[in-house]
Design a protein around this motif. Structure first.
Motif, PDB file in Angstrom:
ATOM      1  N   GLY A 104       0.820  -1.203   0.000  1.00  0.00           N
ATOM      2  CA  GLY A 104       0.000   0.000   0.000  1.00  0.00           C
ATOM      3  C   GLY A 104       0.846   1.242   0.000  1.00  0.00           C
ATOM      4  O   GLY A 104       1.986   1.230  -0.469  1.00  0.00           O
ATOM      5  N   GLU A 105       0.275   2.326   0.529  1.00  0.00           N
ATOM      6  CA  GLU A 105       0.923   3.631   0.454  1.00  0.00           C
ATOM      7  C   GLU A 105       0.911   4.371   1.778  1.00  0.00           C
ATOM      8  O   GLU A 105       0.026   4.187   2.600  1.00  0.00           O
ATOM      9  N   VAL A 106       1.922   5.217   1.919  1.00  0.00           N
ATOM     10  CA  VAL A 106       1.948   6.226   2.966  1.00  0.00           C
ATOM     11  C   VAL A 106       2.189   7.568   2.287  1.00  0.00           C
ATOM     12  O   VAL A 106       2.690   7.629   1.175  1.00  0.00           O
ATOM     13  N   GLU A 107       1.821   8.646   2.938  1.00  0.00           N
ATOM     14  CA  GLU A 107       2.100   9.963   2.352  1.00  0.00           C
ATOM     15  C   GLU A 107       3.598  10.188   2.270  1.00  0.00           C
ATOM     16  O   GLU A 107       4.131  10.687   1.272  1.00  0.00           O
ATOM     17  N   LEU A 108       4.304   9.831   3.324  1.00  0.00           N
ATOM     18  CA  LEU A 108       5.763   9.882   3.407  1.00  0.00           C
ATOM     19  C   LEU A 108       6.215   8.728   4.292  1.00  0.00           C
ATOM     20  O   LEU A 108       5.470   8.284   5.167  1.00  0.00           O
ATOM     21  N   GLY A 109       7.461   8.248   4.069  1.00  0.00           N
ATOM     22  CA  GLY A 109       8.021   7.303   5.013  1.00  0.00           C
ATOM     23  C   GLY A 109       8.421   5.948   4.497  1.00  0.00           C
ATOM     24  O   GLY A 109       8.895   5.105   5.259  1.00  0.00           O
ATOM     25  N   ALA A 110       8.256   5.658   3.186  1.00  0.00           N
ATOM     26  CA  ALA A 110       8.500   4.305   2.678  1.00  0.00           C
ATOM     27  C   ALA A 110       9.974   3.982   2.469  1.00  0.00           C
ATOM     28  O   ALA A 110      10.337   2.802   2.439  1.00  0.00           O
ATOM     29  N   CYS A 111      10.823   4.988   2.306  1.00  0.00           N
ATOM     30  CA  CYS A 111      12.252   4.726   2.104  1.00  0.00           C
ATOM     31  C   CYS A 111      12.926   4.605   3.466  1.00  0.00           C
ATOM     32  O   CYS A 111      13.740   5.431   3.893  1.00  0.00           O
ATOM     33  N   ALA A 112      12.570   3.549   4.166  1.00  0.00           N
ATOM     34  CA  ALA A 112      13.020   3.310   5.535  1.00  0.00           C
ATOM     35  C   ALA A 112      12.830   1.837   5.843  1.00  0.00           C
ATOM     36  O   ALA A 112      12.285   1.076   5.037  1.00  0.00           O
ATOM     37  N   GLN A 113      13.291   1.438   7.017  1.00  0.00           N
ATOM     38  CA  GLN A 113      13.138   0.043   7.400  1.00  0.00           C
ATOM     39  C   GLN A 113      11.764  -0.247   7.990  1.00  0.00           C
ATOM     40  O   GLN A 113      11.309  -1.390   7.948  1.00  0.00           O
ATOM     41  N   ARG A 114      11.111   0.769   8.533  1.00  0.00           N
ATOM     42  CA  ARG A 114       9.759   0.609   9.069  1.00  0.00           C
ATOM     43  C   ARG A 114       8.955   1.871   8.792  1.00  0.00           C
ATOM     44  O   ARG A 114       9.515   2.960   8.666  1.00  0.00           O
ATOM     45  N   ALA A 115       7.630   1.719   8.720  1.00  0.00           N
ATOM     46  CA  ALA A 115       6.755   2.873   8.494  1.00  0.00           C
ATOM     47  C   ALA A 115       5.391   2.592   9.100  1.00  0.00           C
ATOM     48  O   ALA A 115       4.959   1.444   9.211  1.00  0.00           O
ATOM     49  N   VAL A 116       4.726   3.667   9.491  1.00  0.00           N
ATOM     50  CA  VAL A 116       3.343   3.594   9.949  1.00  0.00           C
ATOM     51  C   VAL A 116       2.440   3.928   8.771  1.00  0.00           C
ATOM     52  O   VAL A 116       2.687   4.885   8.026  1.00  0.00           O
ATOM     53  N   ALA A 117       1.388   3.128   8.579  1.00  0.00           N
ATOM     54  CA  ALA A 117       0.463   3.341   7.464  1.00  0.00           C
ATOM     55  C   ALA A 117      -0.966   3.201   7.956  1.00  0.00           C
ATOM     56  O   ALA A 117      -1.251   2.428   8.881  1.00  0.00           O
ATOM     57  N   SER A 118      -1.870   3.943   7.327  1.00  0.00           N
ATOM     58  CA  SER A 118      -3.293   3.785   7.617  1.00  0.00           C
ATOM     59  C   SER A 118      -3.740   2.410   7.143  1.00  0.00           C
ATOM     60  O   SER A 118      -3.457   2.008   6.002  1.00  0.00           O
ATOM     61  N   ALA A 119      -4.433   1.697   7.990  1.00  0.00           N
ATOM     62  CA  ALA A 119      -4.848   0.337   7.651  1.00  0.00           C
ATOM     63  C   ALA A 119      -5.732   0.296   6.416  1.00  0.00           C
ATOM     64  O   ALA A 119      -5.701  -0.676   5.655  1.00  0.00           O
ATOM     65  N   ASP A 120      -6.513   1.363   6.187  1.00  0.00           N
ATOM     66  CA  ASP A 120      -7.420   1.355   5.033  1.00  0.00           C
ATOM     67  C   ASP A 120      -6.710   1.638   3.719  1.00  0.00           C
ATOM     68  O   ASP A 120      -7.345   1.642   2.665  1.00  0.00           O
ATOM     69  N   ARG A 121      -5.387   1.871   3.761  1.00  0.00           N
ATOM     70  CA  ARG A 121      -4.607   2.035   2.532  1.00  0.00           C
ATOM     71  C   ARG A 121      -3.775   0.799   2.226  1.00  0.00           C
ATOM     72  O   ARG A 121      -2.946   0.820   1.313  1.00  0.00           O
ATOM     73  N   LEU A 122      -3.967  -0.253   2.986  1.00  0.00           N
ATOM     74  CA  LEU A 122      -3.187  -1.470   2.823  1.00  0.00           C
ATOM     75  C   LEU A 122      -4.093  -2.650   2.481  1.00  0.00           C
ATOM     76  O   LEU A 122      -5.240  -2.706   2.910  1.00  0.00           O
ATOM     77  N   VAL A 123      -3.554  -3.600   1.723  1.00  0.00           N
ATOM     78  CA  VAL A 123      -4.246  -4.863   1.471  1.00  0.00           C
ATOM     79  C   VAL A 123      -3.222  -5.984   1.610  1.00  0.00           C
ATOM     80  O   VAL A 123      -2.013  -5.769   1.490  1.00  0.00           O
ATOM     81  N   VAL A 124      -3.711  -7.179   1.849  1.00  0.00           N
ATOM     82  CA  VAL A 124      -2.834  -8.336   1.987  1.00  0.00           C
ATOM     83  C   VAL A 124      -2.302  -8.748   0.621  1.00  0.00           C
ATOM     84  O   VAL A 124      -3.043  -8.772  -0.374  1.00  0.00           O
ATOM     85  N   VAL A 125      -1.009  -9.058   0.564  1.00  0.00           N
ATOM     86  CA  VAL A 125      -0.384  -9.499  -0.688  1.00  0.00           C
ATOM     87  C   VAL A 125      -0.786 -10.946  -0.962  1.00  0.00           C
ATOM     88  O   VAL A 125      -0.597 -11.817  -0.105  1.00  0.00           O
ATOM     89  N   PRO A 126      -1.338 -11.241  -2.135  1.00  0.00           N
ATOM     90  CA  PRO A 126      -1.709 -12.632  -2.445  1.00  0.00           C
ATOM     91  C   PRO A 126      -0.484 -13.540  -2.494  1.00  0.00           C
ATOM     92  O   PRO A 126       0.628 -13.101  -2.818  1.00  0.00           O
ATOM     93  N   ASP A 127      -0.695 -14.800  -2.195  1.00  0.00           N
ATOM     94  CA  ASP A 127       0.375 -15.787  -2.328  1.00  0.00           C
ATOM     95  C   ASP A 127       0.877 -15.809  -3.769  1.00  0.00           C
ATOM     96  O   ASP A 127       0.097 -15.689  -4.716  1.00  0.00           O
ATOM     97  N   GLY A 128       2.175 -15.963  -3.916  1.00  0.00           N
ATOM     98  CA  GLY A 128       2.764 -16.055  -5.243  1.00  0.00           C
ATOM     99  C   GLY A 128       3.241 -14.738  -5.813  1.00  0.00           C
ATOM    100  O   GLY A 128       3.942 -14.721  -6.829  1.00  0.00           O
ATOM    101  N   VAL A 129       2.873 -13.612  -5.182  1.00  0.00           N
ATOM    102  CA  VAL A 129       3.343 -12.297  -5.640  1.00  0.00           C
ATOM    103  C   VAL A 129       4.577 -11.920  -4.827  1.00  0.00           C
ATOM    104  O   VAL A 129       4.528 -11.879  -3.591  1.00  0.00           O
ATOM    105  N   THR A 130       5.677 -11.639  -5.491  1.00  0.00           N
ATOM    106  CA  THR A 130       6.914 -11.310  -4.794  1.00  0.00           C
ATOM    107  C   THR A 130       6.845  -9.924  -4.161  1.00  0.00           C
ATOM    108  O   THR A 130       6.019  -9.091  -4.540  1.00  0.00           O
ATOM    109  N   ASP A 131       7.729  -9.681  -3.191  1.00  0.00           N
ATOM    110  CA  ASP A 131       7.798  -8.362  -2.568  1.00  0.00           C
ATOM    111  C   ASP A 131       8.133  -7.285  -3.595  1.00  0.00           C
ATOM    112  O   ASP A 131       7.589  -6.172  -3.544  1.00  0.00           O
ATOM    113  N   ILE A 132       9.030  -7.598  -4.516  1.00  0.00           N
ATOM    114  CA  ILE A 132       9.439  -6.620  -5.531  1.00  0.00           C
ATOM    115  C   ILE A 132       8.260  -6.242  -6.414  1.00  0.00           C
ATOM    116  O   ILE A 132       8.013  -5.056  -6.678  1.00  0.00           O
ATOM    117  N   HIS A 133       7.514  -7.222  -6.882  1.00  0.00           N
ATOM    118  CA  HIS A 133       6.351  -6.928  -7.726  1.00  0.00           C
ATOM    119  C   HIS A 133       5.260  -6.217  -6.932  1.00  0.00           C
ATOM    120  O   HIS A 133       4.602  -5.307  -7.446  1.00  0.00           O
TER     121      HIS A 133
END
Length: 323
Positions: free
Chosen positions: A95-124
């Protein structure tokens, strides 16, 4: 944790890789242990305050304290804020954050995130959020692409463009992609029936009439885009171009005004991340209908150089950061 911070606006030279405290999730938020992030034009525009209107949300003179670059991410949920019930610790999410993704950890709004399906790599997965959702809105919500439509994608080899080509093809459209000659085979491999090399041909001078034109570059005045469309065609403005003050918003505002003055529809892709669109796109990635195009994968330490490369405007698809 390590994070790329900036305390003033400018080039990637103002970025600093620093040790900063882990953030804590508030109500409706989760803490994500980031596995991969992706860069977007959004990032260099925020960093460089280009356009100047970007400062309204981040700080007029300087960025707000603790600003960390990056929006797109994928990783593992490691802590939940109050009220989060749709996600659990241990979930792999994107998902997305307004700022903060170029880091080792970030806080994100739960409603902007979804679970990654099996078989999809982290890079993709990291490549999908901003570009994939933008393309989804351009093709479906604004462009209303349907089977049999003739669709032209201007900027077909870029982050949004590579998704838009595939989504339009999946909708049953016949797609023409505009890109440089070196990227023609890539765009054809995504399903485009034809490719226009913009270094050799101006597509607005051709006689072909399209039902939908999706513009991600802002390379021509609106009147020239409009003359490539059938009388009831739809022009979809995603971004690109513009001046120092408003940037891509200049073209967007002109499109809104012009929409009331002629028969063709001019639509603007507004930006509001949501789980429904993200779920739709990542589902198509999981079943193989759509494949994120990855230009390069670089380590967290190389974010400034990766941003400089993206700023040149020649990336084929997405630049992904492996954290």
């Amino acid at each position: 944790m390590k994070a790329w911070t900036f305390d003033r606006y400018g080039s990637p030279d103002v970025l600093r890789l620093e040790d900063v405290p882990d953030p804590a999730p508030g109500p409706g938020e989760v803490l994500v242990d980031i596995r991969a992030a992706a860069l977007n034009p959004y990032d260099w525009r925020i960093l460089g305050s280009d356009p100047l209107v970007a400062r309204v949300s981040l700080g007029l003179r300087r960025p707000r304290a603790g600003a960390i670059l990056g929006a797109d991410l994928t990783g593992e949920v490691v802590a939940l804020g109050d009220g989060v019930t749709d996600l659990a610790v241990g979930d792999r999410v994107l998902g997305e954050v307004e700022l903060g993704a170029c880091a080792q950890r970030a806080v994100a709004s739960a409603d902007r995130l979804v679970v990654v399906p099996d078989g999809v790599t982290d890079i993709h997965a990291a490549a999908v959020p901003m570009a994939g959702q933008t393309a989804w809105k351009a093709v479906h919500a604004v462009g209303r692409v349907s089977a049999g439509d003739r669709v032209l994608v201007n900027g077909a080899s870029g982050g949004v463009g590579t998704f838009a080509v595939q989504l339009a093809v999946a909708a049953g459209a016949t797609v023409t992609g505009v890109c440089s000659g070196r990227n023609a085979e890539l765009v054809r491999s995504l399903g485009a029936a034809a490719v226009v090399d913009y270094t050799a041909t101006d597509f607005t001078e051709e006689r072909t009439a399209y039902d939908v034109l999706i513009d991600t570059k802002g390379t021509h005045p609106l009147r020239r885009f409009l003359r490539t469309l059938v009388p009831d065609g739809r022009l979809v403005l995603v971004g690109g171009g513009g001046g120092k003050l408003l940037g891509p918003a200049t073209q967007v505002l002109l499109g809104v005004l012009a929409n009331h003055l002629q028969r063709r529809t001019i639509g603007v892709v507004g930006w509001k991340p949501n789980a429904a669109d993200l779920t739709a796109v990542i589902g198509l990635v999981a079943d193989g209908t759509v494949s994120p195009v990855i230009d390069r994968v670089v380590p967290l330490a190389d974010v400034p150089d990766a941003l400089r490369y993206l700023r040149l405007g020649h990336a084929r698809g997405k630049v992904v950061i492996e954290v």
